[in-house]
Design a protein around this motif. Structure first.
Motif, PDB file in Angstrom:
ATOM      1  N   MET A  11     -17.060  -2.790   2.811  1.00  0.00           N
ATOM      2  CA  MET A  11     -16.404  -3.600   3.823  1.00  0.00           C
ATOM      3  C   MET A  11     -17.283  -3.889   5.031  1.00  0.00           C
ATOM      4  O   MET A  11     -16.860  -3.794   6.163  1.00  0.00           O
ATOM      5  CB  MET A  11     -15.129  -2.900   4.304  1.00  0.00           C
ATOM      6  N   GLN A  59       0.812  -1.212   0.000  1.00  0.00           N
ATOM      7  CA  GLN A  59       0.000   0.000   0.000  1.00  0.00           C
ATOM      8  C   GLN A  59       0.851   1.269   0.000  1.00  0.00           C
ATOM      9  O   GLN A  59       0.360   2.345  -0.299  1.00  0.00           O
ATOM     10  CB  GLN A  59      -0.934  -0.022   1.211  1.00  0.00           C
ATOM     11  N   ASN A 117      -1.303 -10.281   8.947  1.00  0.00           N
ATOM     12  CA  ASN A 117      -2.244  -9.190   9.201  1.00  0.00           C
ATOM     13  C   ASN A 117      -3.681  -9.649   8.996  1.00  0.00           C
ATOM     14  O   ASN A 117      -4.029 -10.215   7.962  1.00  0.00           O
ATOM     15  CB  ASN A 117      -1.967  -8.021   8.251  1.00  0.00           C
ATOM     16  N   GLU A 118      -4.503  -9.390   9.992  1.00  0.00           N
ATOM     17  CA  GLU A 118      -5.956  -9.566   9.914  1.00  0.00           C
ATOM     18  C   GLU A 118      -6.378 -10.840   9.182  1.00  0.00           C
ATOM     19  O   GLU A 118      -7.096 -10.790   8.182  1.00  0.00           O
ATOM     20  CB  GLU A 118      -6.600  -8.328   9.279  1.00  0.00           C
ATOM     21  N   ASN A 142      -5.786  -4.199  15.502  1.00  0.00           N
ATOM     22  CA  ASN A 142      -6.212  -3.195  14.516  1.00  0.00           C
ATOM     23  C   ASN A 142      -7.667  -2.872  14.827  1.00  0.00           C
ATOM     24  O   ASN A 142      -8.522  -3.758  14.766  1.00  0.00           O
ATOM     25  CB  ASN A 142      -6.136  -3.757  13.093  1.00  0.00           C
ATOM     26  N   TRP A 177     -17.852   4.146   7.763  1.00  0.00           N
ATOM     27  CA  TRP A 177     -17.316   3.380   8.893  1.00  0.00           C
ATOM     28  C   TRP A 177     -17.737   4.109  10.168  1.00  0.00           C
ATOM     29  O   TRP A 177     -17.662   5.343  10.233  1.00  0.00           O
ATOM     30  CB  TRP A 177     -15.784   3.292   8.835  1.00  0.00           C
ATOM     31  N   TYR A 184      -5.660   8.401   4.720  1.00  0.00           N
ATOM     32  CA  TYR A 184      -5.550   8.111   6.149  1.00  0.00           C
ATOM     33  C   TYR A 184      -4.372   8.832   6.805  1.00  0.00           C
ATOM     34  O   TYR A 184      -4.209   8.776   8.012  1.00  0.00           O
ATOM     35  CB  TYR A 184      -5.310   6.613   6.346  1.00  0.00           C
ATOM     36  N   TRP A 206      -3.098   4.063  11.567  1.00  0.00           N
ATOM     37  CA  TRP A 206      -3.032   3.966  10.110  1.00  0.00           C
ATOM     38  C   TRP A 206      -3.403   5.330   9.596  1.00  0.00           C
ATOM     39  O   TRP A 206      -4.523   5.766   9.853  1.00  0.00           O
ATOM     40  CB  TRP A 206      -4.052   2.925   9.652  1.00  0.00           C
ATOM     41  N   HIS A 262       1.205  -9.134   4.907  1.00  0.00           N
ATOM     42  CA  HIS A 262       0.066  -8.213   4.894  1.00  0.00           C
ATOM     43  C   HIS A 262      -0.596  -8.261   3.509  1.00  0.00           C
ATOM     44  O   HIS A 262      -0.425  -7.355   2.697  1.00  0.00           O
ATOM     45  CB  HIS A 262       0.533  -6.794   5.239  1.00  0.00           C
ATOM     46  N   TYR A 263      -1.294  -9.320   3.231  1.00  0.00           N
ATOM     47  CA  TYR A 263      -2.142  -9.482   2.034  1.00  0.00           C
ATOM     48  C   TYR A 263      -1.423  -9.675   0.695  1.00  0.00           C
ATOM     49  O   TYR A 263      -2.081  -9.692  -0.340  1.00  0.00           O
ATOM     50  CB  TYR A 263      -3.097  -8.303   1.840  1.00  0.00           C
ATOM     51  N   LYS A 280      -9.058   7.620  -0.599  1.00  0.00           N
ATOM     52  CA  LYS A 280      -9.445   7.432   0.798  1.00  0.00           C
ATOM     53  C   LYS A 280      -8.175   7.621   1.619  1.00  0.00           C
ATOM     54  O   LYS A 280      -7.376   6.713   1.788  1.00  0.00           O
ATOM     55  CB  LYS A 280     -10.021   6.027   0.982  1.00  0.00           C
ATOM     56  N   TYR A 340     -10.734   0.030  14.201  1.00  0.00           N
ATOM     57  CA  TYR A 340     -11.192   1.255  13.559  1.00  0.00           C
ATOM     58  C   TYR A 340     -12.613   1.642  13.956  1.00  0.00           C
ATOM     59  O   TYR A 340     -12.976   2.793  13.930  1.00  0.00           O
ATOM     60  CB  TYR A 340     -11.242   1.073  12.039  1.00  0.00           C
ATOM     61  N   SER A 360      -5.647   2.691  -0.193  1.00  0.00           N
ATOM     62  CA  SER A 360      -6.542   1.917   0.664  1.00  0.00           C
ATOM     63  C   SER A 360      -6.729   0.551   0.006  1.00  0.00           C
ATOM     64  O   SER A 360      -6.289   0.340  -1.126  1.00  0.00           O
ATOM     65  CB  SER A 360      -7.875   2.642   0.831  1.00  0.00           C
ATOM     66  N   THR A 361      -7.372  -0.368   0.693  1.00  0.00           N
ATOM     67  CA  THR A 361      -7.488  -1.701   0.114  1.00  0.00           C
ATOM     68  C   THR A 361      -8.278  -1.700  -1.192  1.00  0.00           C
ATOM     69  O   THR A 361      -8.022  -2.508  -2.063  1.00  0.00           O
ATOM     70  CB  THR A 361      -8.147  -2.714   1.076  1.00  0.00           C
ATOM     71  N   GLU A 382      -3.247  -0.566  14.170  1.00  0.00           N
ATOM     72  CA  GLU A 382      -4.024   0.220  13.205  1.00  0.00           C
ATOM     73  C   GLU A 382      -5.225   0.815  13.912  1.00  0.00           C
ATOM     74  O   GLU A 382      -5.830   0.179  14.775  1.00  0.00           O
ATOM     75  CB  GLU A 382      -4.502  -0.628  12.018  1.00  0.00           C
TER      76      GLU A 382
HETATM   77  C1  BG6 Z   1      -6.975  -2.684   7.709  1.00  0.00           C
HETATM   78  C2  BG6 Z   1      -5.896  -3.244   6.814  1.00  0.00           C
HETATM   79  O1  BG6 Z   1      -7.965  -3.606   7.862  1.00  0.00           O
HETATM   80  O2  BG6 Z   1      -7.670  -1.583   7.262  1.00  0.00           O
HETATM   81  C3  BG6 Z   1      -5.223  -2.211   5.938  1.00  0.00           C
HETATM   82  O3  BG6 Z   1      -4.931  -3.919   7.572  1.00  0.00           O
HETATM   83  C4  BG6 Z   1      -6.271  -1.282   5.363  1.00  0.00           C
HETATM   84  O4  BG6 Z   1      -4.480  -2.861   4.958  1.00  0.00           O
HETATM   85  C5  BG6 Z   1      -6.997  -0.598   6.515  1.00  0.00           C
HETATM   86  O5  BG6 Z   1      -5.770  -0.351   4.469  1.00  0.00           O
HETATM   87  C6  BG6 Z   1      -8.033   0.418   6.083  1.00  0.00           C
HETATM   88  O6  BG6 Z   1      -8.950  -0.173   5.213  1.00  0.00           O
HETATM   89  P1  BG6 Z   1      -9.243   0.464   3.780  1.00  0.00           P
HETATM   90  O7  BG6 Z   1     -10.136  -0.468   3.093  1.00  0.00           O
HETATM   91  O8  BG6 Z   1      -9.879   1.763   4.043  1.00  0.00           O
HETATM   92  O9  BG6 Z   1      -7.913   0.603   3.124  1.00  0.00           O
END
Ligand code: BG6
Length: 482
Positions: A324, A21, A164-165, A294, A348, A437, A421, A119-120, A435, A296, A428-429, A374
């Protein structure tokens, strides 16, 4: 804000990222493609990860900014295919050199590296030649990666994170690319999950064997689940959701065995993962040192007896559907919005108390030290007329979240680090760099990243956001100057 709560003297403050990322330079330094590269190119109109935040070329500048901010830690991940680019298992000296450079730069600046092994970003060669996460061959390849990492970086890196996750990789298999190649995901995901558990176990065992003073933990994506009402049925639904989205993973990491709940779930759904006696022995041996959290947001669940019920979240401000959100599990729970919290641009939950709740929950259940790796606020941001980024909403978000971390510490939870994060904006994913951060703005857009011929055409300038200055004051005072 009062002066209290107090943070421990040696508390680590920093920020977080992941290789695919933030790095870019995907075809440089001997790196071969990862499956996520391919997955990310499909997420148009957003940028793919070939440039990302160009950290590969600018890591020294980035570390200098971290140091100026007052960081004592930085959590990042290693790109597997940068370190081991092919199935022959040979180590890529350029990849090692890159990470050595980053680690040395951090240490020179008194910043403790916290390193995620995975991490993915599964290498394409692991998928194509070994069968990816569906194959047990991947366990050996992963163990080899771990050994290479511990051997090369273990003299300086003492905090390690395994995968990761994993829970998100299984719950959001389609979104994060874990499900690629599967024809019956609902069944196959439990085999994949088991293989990941064995990889995690190998990482833990090897770390303890090879890294003097090394500590290692898993990285669950923790989302507290509240019952929608005090109807006992909603409470049970929330517990079911908790089990099926996180407890299954956390219990396994801590106790080294599958819970009765998940075994029963497999039985009633006619799922039979390939779990062998020697696997269970291995899992038992892998004793983690901490849990890396992690966190959020939160979710809300209610009792739903309708099998076909699907959660409707509608479109967010950008016309994107289904951001998500956990999928409902018919008969177990359904999820809904929460009228007591606000939502980000990407829907979110903005829920600072979820942080205190998560830490309390994990501490009460597992009694292990925790680090936050995170937590953050994804927003659509641009530069203002003065060329600066006045991200007041992020300051508010972080302040409220950190305050709750402090309260959790006062509640008796052992928390050793806070790494939100992310440090710079990054991909972002699924929503590109749009998006955002970061505490530091990256002066580019998805359009530019998609349309340029080369990164040299782009500014990629690092601009400290208001949140950078705010966070710097806070962390330099060890959480006193709000
Ligand atoms: C976490 C992941 O779940 O969320 C990160 O470990 C990811 O890789 C972060 O970027 C935020 O999610 P997103 O979808 O907003 O990038």
């Amino acid at each position: 804000y009062k002066e209290d709560p107090k943070f421990p003297e040696n508390f680590m403050w920093g920020a977080s990222s992941a290789a695919w990322q933030v790095e870019g330079g995907v075809a440089e330094g001997g790196r071969t493609p990862a499956m996520i590269d391919i997955n990310s190119t499909k997420k148009k109109p957003y940028a793919d990860n070939s440039i990302a935040a160009d950290h590969f070329h600018r890591y020294k500048e980035d570390v200098a900014l971290m140091a100026e901010c007052g960081f004592s830690s930085y959590r990042f991940s290693l790109s597997w295919s940068r370190i081991i680019p092919h199935s022959d298992g040979k180590v890529n000296p350029e990849g090692i050199k890159f990470y050595n450079g980053l680690i040395d730069e951090l240490i020179k600046n008194n910043i403790t590296p916290i390193v995620t092994i995975y991490h993915y970003d599964l290498p394409v060669w692991v998928y194509e030649e070994l069968g990816g996460w569906r194959s047990r061959k991947t366990i050996d390849a992963f163990e080899h990666l771990c050994k290479v990492c511990f051997e090369n970086f273990g003299d300086r890196v003492k905090y390690w994170l395994s995968l990761n996750e994993q829970n998100m990789q299984i719950c959001y298999g389609h979104w994060l690319g874990t499900s690629v190649g599967c024809t019956d995901w609902e069944r196959e995901k439990w085999d994949i999950n088991h293989i990941m558990n064995l990889c995690h176990a190998k990482a833990v065992i090897r770390c303890h064997e090879m890294v003097e003073g090394g500590k290692i933990g898993p990285v669950p994506g923790y989302v507290p689940i509240y019952p929608k009402t005090c109807n006992p049925g909603d409470q049970i639904a929330a517990m079911n959701a908790e089990e099926l989205t996180q407890k299954i993973w956390n219990d396994t990491y801590v106790y080294g065995e599958y819970s009765n709940f998940v075994k029963k779930y497999w039985e009633t759904h006619d799922i039979h993962p390939d779990i062998r006696p020697e696997d269970l022995e291995l899992m038992k041996k892998a004793k983690i040192d901490f849990i890396s959290v992690n966190c959020y947001r939160s979710n809300t669940a209610y009792e739903s007896k309708i099998d076909s019920e699907r959660q409707e979240y509608g479109l967010n401000k950008f016309g994107i559907k289904g951001q998500m959100q956990w999928p409902n599990v018919p008969g177990e729970y359904a999820l809904c919005t929460n009228p007591y919290v606000e939502y980000t641009d990407w829907d979110w939950e903005i829920d600072p108390q979820a942080m205190r709740y998560s830490l309390r929950y994990l501490w009460n259940h597992y009694r292990l030290p925790m680090m936050i790796t995170e937590n953050g606020f994804g927003a659509n941001e641009t530069k203002d007329a003065d060329g600066q980024v006045h991200d007041t909403a992020r300051i508010e978000f972080l302040r409220d979240q950190i305050y709750q971390v402090g309260l959790a510490i006062e509640d008796g939870c052992e928390v050793i680090a806070y790494n939100p994060w992310s440090f710079t904006d990054l991909l972002s994913t699924g929503n590109g760099i749009k998006k955002r951060y970061g505490l530091v703005y990256i002066d580019t857009t998805d359009d530019e990243l998609v349309n340029c011929k080369d990164v040299s055409e782009l500014s990629m300038k690092r601009i400290k956001k208001d949140s950078y200055y705010w966070y710097s004051k806070l962390i330099k005072s060890n959480g006193k100057d709000w």
